[in-house]
Design an enzyme around this catalytic site. Structure first.
Site, PDB file in Angstrom:
ATOM      1  N   ASP A   1       0.864  -1.182   0.000  1.00 40.71           N
ATOM      2  CA  ASP A   1       0.000   0.000   0.000  1.00 40.71           C
ATOM      3  C   ASP A   1       0.898   1.230   0.000  1.00 40.71           C
ATOM      4  OD1 ASP A   1      -1.776  -2.083   0.515  1.00 40.71           O
ATOM      5  OD2 ASP A   1      -3.049  -0.854   1.805  1.00 40.71           O
TER       6      ASP A   1
ATOM      7  N   LYS B   1      -6.700   3.304  -3.540  1.00 39.11           N
ATOM      8  CA  LYS B   1      -7.146   3.340  -2.154  1.00 39.11           C
ATOM      9  C   LYS B   1      -7.349   4.782  -1.718  1.00 39.11           C
ATOM     10  CE  LYS B   1      -5.242   2.071   2.421  1.00 39.11           C
ATOM     11  NZ  LYS B   1      -4.197   1.329   3.134  1.00 39.11           N
TER      12      LYS B   1
ATOM     13  N   LYS C   1     -10.137   0.353  -2.770  1.00 34.86           N
ATOM     14  CA  LYS C   1     -10.096   0.114  -1.329  1.00 34.86           C
ATOM     15  C   LYS C   1     -10.373   1.407  -0.560  1.00 34.86           C
ATOM     16  CE  LYS C   1      -7.007  -1.181   2.475  1.00 34.86           C
ATOM     17  NZ  LYS C   1      -5.678  -1.632   2.873  1.00 34.86           N
TER      18      LYS C   1
END
Lengths: 312, 278
Positions: free
Chosen positions: A148, A212, A248
């Site tokens: 991430d 995300k 996400k």
């Protein structure tokens, strides 16, 4: 079909061709979808689906190996009294806890649960490219199969989109086949929905596997209008290139109602094919307990309490 | 001529005055059968929200010093005193009692509230104990708050009955979820306005209006409610409530009057063994 050829001019052309976001319309649409009533069997399905999509996260300065192991136990078996609860989508930790999490998951039968590491000078993204690459390399070496990364919001807001783009390209190259790349925008700092749409296309064109919303360190985070715009972006990107990118939302999704609203957004925007953990994840920690309590309520016919789920 | 400013009667949850999430309300009549008001008709989800609010307010309320809790409750009595006339009017209209009987009830309720506020910092010193033990220890026992307590007060004397029940729960250091009298809810609603303006932290008391049979069984089976005062429950509902409350070993009590025992019923004894001379 590739949208950009790697040059700055092609990147700018792609972003300039994006239509502006109707901000009021996005808020109204997200609010309208939030009023959908999901009950009984649908609710039960939604709860289990949401559990299987959670990236169970702990990103605190006070994280200890013991806490991470406890979180892994919970990831594999969220409700210790009920084996029918599905396991979560992934564990999300800082770099130095990746090895601990991987080892423990493998030992307790959670080998199929990936470990995600936050990377590239998370959460601010303020470091040199060498440091960011080294940071990611560390996580990969420790066994992370999902990275991430945060984008450089300062560069993005200053208009230096090439810097943001090449950073993602570098990290993607590093991940190769070993790890999935999730790109974090920190939408709370991007200010407008137009910027969210631009950042989404920029990241997807650079090779992100997932986009995300947030780090979870800044508020507002994964608000429904932001997630709506990102879901529209992956839908449009799929129509143009045939590649499915995951989404996400993370941060601020604390209860079952919020989670189910997110699932409705996915179903109505990107479509039902996005309703699986390969293409939709929810970054959360407190959410899992609320989902478990709602699940108990559906099962037992009375309201549960926080005494009946684990403290973490 | 002036247009009436009619009041919307709402719930009291977490220090705020929301409508029922269900959007429902119901009609109540005065003692003569004439329409009086449309209070909110709380659903079980409002109950759930109220319990969440009460649970999150618990830490702050129990960790406040007993002296501070007493001062806050005394402040409630002060504000109550200033709004006496409103309570008297409501009781006259709803219960059909005479003005002097209503005045007596309100006076008594305020005095009772003062009495409970005084108990806050005395309950532990009077009902706690130091215990002689065979060993080098100071051993003492103190009553500690039970947790979140559901309150269903006696239906007659709508204000006094509620104060008797609620005061005991608060004086013990607990937080409360109140289901108001179905037929006479107005004094409970006005009390919530008093509580909201008298230093009591939001969520310490939450007040729901609505149908007793709809709310009480859910309250009894709720795993995050630790005790219930069901002094106002009817005989046919009492059994259902007691059975539903077994699952989490809820402390369920009914009372006829206000006594220190009523406060103690919603406390748990904590015993500490403190070593001497080591």
């Amino acid at each position: 079909m590739l949208l950009v050829d790697g040059t700055e001019s092609s990147l700018r052309a792609m972003l300039q061709a994006l239509p502006p976001v109707d901000e009021v319309g996005a808020h109204a649409r997200a609010a309208m979808l939030g009023t959908r009533s999901i009950k009984t069997t649908s609710k039960s399905w939604a709860i289990d689906t949401a559990i299987s999509m959670i990236d169970l996260t702990t990103l605190e300065g006070s994280d200890t190996p013991g806490k991470v192991r406890a979180l892994c136990n919970k990831a594999v078996r969220p409700d210790s009294t009920d084996a029918t609860v599905p396991h979560v989508g992934a564990i999300c930790v800082y770099n130095d806890m990746v090895a601990v999490a991987r080892k423990h998951l493998d030992a307790i039968g959670g080998a199929d649960i990936p470990v995600a590491a936050v990377s590239t000078a998370f959460p601010s993204g303020r470091a040199s490219r060498e440091v960011k690459i080294r940071d990611t390399q560390d996580a990969l070496d420790a066994g992370a199969t999902e990275i991430d990364m945060v984008i450089d919001r300062g560069a993005f807001l200053a208009g230096d989109i090439m810097k943001v783009f090449t950073e993602i390209v570098y990290i993607k190259e590093l991940c190769g086949d070993r790890a999935h790349l999730k790109v974090i925008f920190e939408t709370g700092e991007l200010v407008t929905l137009d910027n969210v749409r631009k950042a989404s296309f920029l990241a997807m064109a650079a090779g992100a596997d997932f986009i995300k919303t947030s780090t979870g360190k800044i508020s507002p985070a994964a608000t429904p209008p932001v997630v709506l715009v990102m879901l529209e972006a992956v839908r449009d990107f799929y129509a143009q290139t045939g590649v499915k990118i995951g989404v996400k939302p993370a941060g601020g999704i604390r209860n079952t109602k919020d989670a189910i609203k997110q699932l409705v957004l996915v179903n109505e925007t990107a479509g039902a094919q996005w309703l699986n953990p390969q293409l939709f994840r929810i970054g959360a920690s407190a959410l899992l307990n609320d989902l478990l309590m709602q699940r108990m309520k559906l099962r037992d016919g009375h309201y549960a309490g926080p005494n009946y789920v684990t403290l973490d | 001529m002036r247009i009436d400013v009619k009041k919307t009667y709402k719930l009291y949850i977490g220090g705020a005055f929301p409508r029922s999430e269900s959007g429902r309300s119901y009609e109540i009549n005065d003692a003569k059968g004439k329409f009086l008001a449309n209070p909110a008709l709380a659903s079980r989800k409002d109950l759930r929200d109220a319990v969440v609010a009460a649970r999150s307010a618990l830490t702050g309320w129990t960790s406040a010093t007993a002296f501070n809790r007493g001062q806050i409750l005394y402040r409630v009595a002060e504000v109550l005193e200033g709004r006496k006339a409103q309570f008297i009017d409501e009781i006259v209209a709803l219960e059909g009692s005479t003005r002097s009987a209503a005045t007596k009830q309100v006076d008594e309720a305020i005095d009772r509230w003062v009495w409970y506020s005084g108990w806050c910092d005395k309950i532990a010193s009077i009902y706690g104990s130091t215990n002689p033990v065979s060993g080098p220890y100071y051993n003492f026992t103190t009553p500690e708050p039970l947790g979140v307590v559901g309150v269903f007060a006696p239906q007659k004397q709508s204000l006094l009955g509620l104060v008797d029940a609620l005061g005991a729960v608060l004086a013990g250091g607990n937080t409360a979820v109140v289901v108001a009298s179905e037929k006479f809810p107005l004094p409970a609603i006005s009390l919530s306005e008093v509580l909201a303006t008298s230093d009591l932290p939001g969520g310490v008391v939450n007040i729901l209006t609505g149908k007793t049979v709809e709310l009480l069984p859910w309250m009894a089976s709720h795993m995050d409610i630790d005790g219930m005062d069901i002094s106002g429950v009817s005989a046919n509902l009492e059994k259902e409530v007691r059975v539903a409350g077994v699952e989490n070993l809820k402390r369920i009590h009914a009372f006829k009057d206000a006594t220190p025992q009523r406060i103690l019923s919603f406390t748990e004894n904590k015993t500490v063994w403190h070593p001497i001379g080591i």
